[in-house]
Design an enzyme around this catalytic site. Sequence first.
Site: not given
Ligand SMILES: [Zn+2]
Length: 211
Positions: A49, A53, A55, A59, A163, A175
Site C-alpha cells: 500500500h 496503489h 486496494d 485488504h 474501507h 489511493e
Molecule cells: Zn486503503
Amino acid sequence: MNNPWMDVSVPIDSRMHGWPENPPTFVSMHLGTAKGDVCNVSAIQISSHAGTHMDSPFHFLPGAPTLDDIPWDAVIGPARVVEIRDREAIRPVELKKMRLKAGERILFKTRNSSVSWKKPAFDRDFVYIAKEGAQYLVDRGIQTVGVDYLSVGGFYKDGIETHHILLGARVWIIEGLNLSAVKPGAYDLVCMPIKLAQGDGAPARCLLRKR
Ligand SMILES: [Zn+2]
C-alpha cells in the site's frame, strides 16, 4: 514530442510518505555502474500500500476478491476528476451536486494534492471520504473511486468504516494519486497495479488523458 498522458502517480523512493503502521519503503542501488558493476540494479522493499496503489476487497475482507480478480474495466476507461472544497472530508452534501451516475470512475481532487504531499512526512490531517460519503457513492453505483492521499478513510476517523463500505460493495479503490496538475473534468484513465499474487493491494502507475 506531444504527450497527452499525465502521470498522476507519485515517485517511489526511500523518502516517500508512508502509512505509519505499514513497512517503510527502502530503495538502494544493489549493483551500480558508478561503483564498477556492469549494470545498475536497485533493491526495493515496499509495502503493498505504498504511494500510488490500489486496494482489493481482500485488504479488509477475508475471503473477498484479490487483485488477481480485478475487472480491468474498473481502471481503464473514462473517468471524471471532481474537486472537493471541504477541507476535512468528502461528504454527501458536496457529492449530491455532482450528478454522479452508475458505473462512473470518480477521482477526488482535494487540498491533499497541493498540501499533504508537500509536507516533509506523512500528513495525518488529510482529506478523507466520510463513511456517509462512502455510502452515498455505493448507493449511486460508482464503479471506481480514486483519492489523492494514502487512504480513502481518515487517519483519526472512518478509516475502517469507509474501507468496509466501499470494498464490501466491490468498489475498486485507487489511493495515493497526485492530482495537483490536473483540472476537474473528463479524462481517460489507465491505472495498472503490479501483479502481486493474491494481492491485498499493490503499487500502481496511473495515467490520465483529457477527453
Ligand atoms: Zn486503503
